[in-house]
Motif scaffolding. Structure first.
Motif, PDB file in Angstrom:
ATOM      1  N   SER A  39       0.818  -1.217   0.000  1.00 36.71           N
ATOM      2  CA  SER A  39       0.000   0.000   0.000  1.00 36.71           C
ATOM      3  C   SER A  39       0.853   1.269   0.000  1.00 36.71           C
ATOM      4  O   SER A  39       0.363   2.352  -0.286  1.00 36.71           O
ATOM      5  N   GLY A  40       2.146   1.126   0.352  1.00 38.18           N
ATOM      6  CA  GLY A  40       3.026   2.286   0.406  1.00 38.18           C
ATOM      7  C   GLY A  40       2.971   3.037   1.714  1.00 38.18           C
ATOM      8  O   GLY A  40       3.653   4.056   1.889  1.00 38.18           O
ATOM      9  N   GLU A  41       2.183   2.534   2.683  1.00 38.23           N
ATOM     10  CA  GLU A  41       2.067   3.221   3.977  1.00 38.23           C
ATOM     11  C   GLU A  41       3.280   2.998   4.863  1.00 38.23           C
ATOM     12  O   GLU A  41       3.517   3.759   5.794  1.00 38.23           O
ATOM     13  N   LEU A  42       4.049   1.961   4.580  1.00 38.40           N
ATOM     14  CA  LEU A  42       5.208   1.625   5.403  1.00 38.40           C
ATOM     15  C   LEU A  42       6.467   1.583   4.543  1.00 38.40           C
ATOM     16  O   LEU A  42       6.517   0.900   3.521  1.00 38.40           O
ATOM     17  N   LEU A  43       7.486   2.340   4.958  1.00 36.07           N
ATOM     18  CA  LEU A  43       8.808   2.256   4.358  1.00 36.07           C
ATOM     19  C   LEU A  43       9.732   1.621   5.385  1.00 36.07           C
ATOM     20  O   LEU A  43       9.733   2.022   6.552  1.00 36.07           O
ATOM     21  N   PHE A  44      10.499   0.644   4.983  1.00 41.48           N
ATOM     22  CA  PHE A  44      11.415   0.008   5.928  1.00 41.48           C
ATOM     23  C   PHE A  44      12.640  -0.506   5.176  1.00 41.48           C
ATOM     24  O   PHE A  44      12.614  -0.722   3.963  1.00 41.48           O
ATOM     25  N   GLU A  56      18.053  -1.590  11.477  1.00 37.53           N
ATOM     26  CA  GLU A  56      16.746  -1.763  10.850  1.00 37.53           C
ATOM     27  C   GLU A  56      15.881  -0.547  11.180  1.00 37.53           C
ATOM     28  O   GLU A  56      15.642  -0.247  12.348  1.00 37.53           O
ATOM     29  N   CYS A  57      15.455   0.153  10.157  1.00 37.26           N
ATOM     30  CA  CYS A  57      14.691   1.386  10.362  1.00 37.26           C
ATOM     31  C   CYS A  57      13.397   1.352   9.551  1.00 37.26           C
ATOM     32  O   CYS A  57      13.299   0.636   8.545  1.00 37.26           O
ATOM     33  N   SER A  58      12.427   2.114  10.020  1.00 34.40           N
ATOM     34  CA  SER A  58      11.143   2.158   9.316  1.00 34.40           C
ATOM     35  C   SER A  58      10.408   3.448   9.662  1.00 34.40           C
ATOM     36  O   SER A  58      10.666   4.074  10.692  1.00 34.40           O
ATOM     37  N   PRO A  67       3.050  10.018  11.556  1.00 34.74           N
ATOM     38  CA  PRO A  67       4.022   8.984  11.187  1.00 34.74           C
ATOM     39  C   PRO A  67       4.737   8.425  12.409  1.00 34.74           C
ATOM     40  O   PRO A  67       5.034   9.157  13.360  1.00 34.74           O
ATOM     41  N   VAL A  68       4.985   7.129  12.395  1.00 34.96           N
ATOM     42  CA  VAL A  68       5.678   6.453  13.497  1.00 34.96           C
ATOM     43  C   VAL A  68       7.070   6.055  13.020  1.00 34.96           C
ATOM     44  O   VAL A  68       7.216   5.382  11.997  1.00 34.96           O
ATOM     45  N   PHE A  69       8.102   6.493  13.751  1.00 34.42           N
ATOM     46  CA  PHE A  69       9.491   6.222  13.376  1.00 34.42           C
ATOM     47  C   PHE A  69      10.067   5.139  14.282  1.00 34.42           C
ATOM     48  O   PHE A  69       9.902   5.183  15.497  1.00 34.42           O
ATOM     49  N   ARG A  70      10.786   4.188  13.676  1.00 41.18           N
ATOM     50  CA  ARG A  70      11.419   3.123  14.451  1.00 41.18           C
ATOM     51  C   ARG A  70      12.816   2.853  13.897  1.00 41.18           C
ATOM     52  O   ARG A  70      13.030   2.897  12.684  1.00 41.18           O
ATOM     53  N   CYS A  71      13.755   2.578  14.790  1.00 37.27           N
ATOM     54  CA  CYS A  71      15.106   2.226  14.364  1.00 37.27           C
ATOM     55  C   CYS A  71      15.810   1.485  15.492  1.00 37.27           C
ATOM     56  O   CYS A  71      15.571   1.757  16.674  1.00 37.27           O
ATOM     57  N   THR A  72      16.679   0.562  15.125  1.00 38.38           N
ATOM     58  CA  THR A  72      17.410  -0.232  16.131  1.00 38.38           C
ATOM     59  C   THR A  72      18.723   0.428  16.537  1.00 38.38           C
ATOM     60  O   THR A  72      19.468  -0.135  17.336  1.00 38.38           O
ATOM     61  N   CYS A  73      19.016   1.604  16.014  1.00 37.22           N
ATOM     62  CA  CYS A  73      20.261   2.285  16.379  1.00 37.22           C
ATOM     63  C   CYS A  73      20.127   2.878  17.784  1.00 37.22           C
ATOM     64  O   CYS A  73      19.020   3.073  18.288  1.00 37.22           O
ATOM     65  N   PRO A  74      21.250   3.217  18.442  1.00 34.07           N
ATOM     66  CA  PRO A  74      21.182   3.736  19.817  1.00 34.07           C
ATOM     67  C   PRO A  74      20.941   5.239  19.914  1.00 34.07           C
ATOM     68  O   PRO A  74      20.948   5.793  21.013  1.00 34.07           O
TER      69      PRO A  74
END
Length: 479
Positions: A39-44, A56-58, A67-74
């Motif tokens: 759908s294009g609603e999620l970029l990861f 891993e980022c999204s 928008p909800v931002f997520r990333c495994t970086c510190p």
């Protein structure tokens, strides 16, 4: 699919360094995977970093304006450079592979949806079953403390007036500094800021006599606040409902931080509107001990010029996202307006954007004020109130931009009324020196956003140009 623009991504970044770093990741081709949902609603994706494993980022646009931002970086920045880079890669048209939504993100979406449902249910129950209660006893105690603080402030002001500014020495300044601290204890934050501003005027390294006129203005402003504040608080003390004044700035002067629910209850809300930023700048306000980011926006439906203001306290500045110039049209579902006169402060919680079009610019030009006489009258009426903003901003129509025999730049309205353009002490930088570089088409039948200021020591009202606008271009002079 979500359409991202660089301007919108810039507006999400916590600071300029994050923008630069995020764009750098794209240039260096640091992303080893670029994916999007069907759908294009999620970029990861995955981005190589200093660690052994890729980050891993999204960014999730399942709710478009949240928008909800997520990333495994510190990183403690939000969004981090990896998430920004992911969005910049999309805006630049890089190829994203269509892939299934990762299981962990699907679970997080489900939990977030349940939290929102629970929150909405709780708010409904509170509104219907448990209406907000005001602790009148605590408020009355606060009012009594504020009235006591006004008495203390008044004694100081009267003593300074009786003694005269010329008698102020280091000992007196130290005493005023102590009163600045006390104003915070009395819940008089507005007085605290203006009293500190008074001290700064008399503490600079310049010839003190040059500051006397503006120092007198500060005393006048403080005295007016004491009178209006005492009258208002006394009346409020006798009001069993302890109602907030939503028609003036007195509540803000008295240290009240308006809640969005309060602004809505007072009817200071506009739904589904669009804002177009015409000017933006930041400055260091030593009196507030904060960095201040100010944007001036045209509300398309009402043609009013509003302000967005962000305060970043010195101690917390590095943890607060800096505001920045915005070059698209902001689409606001709910716009909250603070009490005030011209250029009332506004705030919004959610925003989407769309590209600026020629029709938008033409509409801006059509909403400019055409009579300088009427504008100056309105500005002077505002400046008569010591508690109002002393630097109002207006969008004016320019029939012609020219120069006087002495070389001063002037703008003329279609009725032949002229207004001299000069740089203001209130702004962090001048713009008049840029006027010779304007294109010929900007010199006639255009619009200009100007800021007014009354020079007390000269008894003159002057204006500084911030932005020139024609039917095809917007040229900002101040950054």
């Amino acid at each position: 699919m979500v359409e991202l623009t660089s301007s919108y991504i810039d507006s999400l970044a916590p600071n300029a360094a994050a923008i630069k770093n995020g764009q750098g990741l794209v240039r260096k081709k640091s992303f080893v995977e670029l994916n999007r949902s069907e759908s294009g609603e999620l970029l990861f994706g995955q981005c190589s970093g200093s660690g052994k494993s890729n980050y891993e980022c999204s960014v999730d646009f399942i709710v478009l304006d949240k928008p909800v931002f997520r990333c495994t970086c510190p990183s403690r920045q939000f969004p981090c450079k990896h998430v920004l880079g992911l969005m910049y890669a999309s805006s630049e048209g890089q190829a994203f592979t269509v892939a299934a939504v990762p299981e962990d993100i699907a679970l997080k979406r489900e939990k977030a949806e349940k939290r929102e449902e629970s929150k909405a249910s709780q708010l409904t129950e509170e509104a219907v079953i448990k209406p907000k209660k005001v602790n009148k006893s605590a408020l009355k105690k606060k009012i009594a403390t504020q009235l006591k603080g006004l008495d203390v402030l008044e004694k100081l002001i009267l003593s300074l007036i009786r003694s005269g500014l010329a008698t102020i020495d280091s000992k007196t300044l130290k005493n005023i500094h102590e009163h600045v601290k006390q104003m915070g204890n009395y819940y008089l934050s507005g007085a605290q800021v203006e009293l500190r501003r008074f001290v700064l005027l008399l503490s600079n390294d310049q010839d003190r006599e040059e500051s006397y006129t503006y120092a007198v203005d500060q005393l006048t402003r403080l005295h007016a606040f004491i009178k209006k504040g005492r009258t208002y608080l006394t009346a409020k003390q006798d009001d069993p409902e302890l109602a907030l004044d939503h028609e003036s700035t007195i509540e803000e002067w008295l240290g009240h931080a308006w809640q969005l629910t309060e602004l809505r209850e007072c009817g200071l809300v506009t739904d589904n509107t669009e804002l177009l930023q015409l000017a933006f700048y930041s400055y260091n306000d030593a009196a507030r001990q904060e960095y201040v980011d100010i944007g001036y926006w045209l509300e398309k439906t009402s043609a009013e010029i509003h302000r967005t203001i962000q305060y970043r306290p010195y101690k917390a500045a590095k943890f607060i996202r800096e505001d920045d110039s915005f070059f698209e049209v902001a689409q606001i579902s709910t716009l909250y307006k603070y009490p005030g006169d011209m250029n009332a402060r506004v705030r919004y919680e959610e925003m989407t954007s769309r590209p600026l079009t020629g029709e938008d610019i033409t509409e801006v030009v059509s909403k400019s004020q055409r009579s300088y006489t009427e504008v100056i009258k309105k500005v002077k009426n505002q400046l008569k109130n010591p508690l109002s903003d002393t630097s109002p901003v207006v969008l004016l129509h320019v029939a012609k931009l020219g120069q006087t025999e002495s070389g001063q730049y002037t703008i003329m309205d279609e009725f032949g009324e002229q207004l001299v353009l000069e740089d203001l002490p209130a702004l962090p930088q001048g713009t008049v020196s840029y006027l010779p570089f304007l294109e010929p088409r900007q010199l006639e039948n255009s619009s200009v956003l100007v800021m007014f200021e009354h020079l007390t020591d000269q008894g003159r009202l002057i204006a500084q140009p911030l932005t020139f606008i024609t039917v095809t271009h917007i040229t900002r002079l101040l950054y």
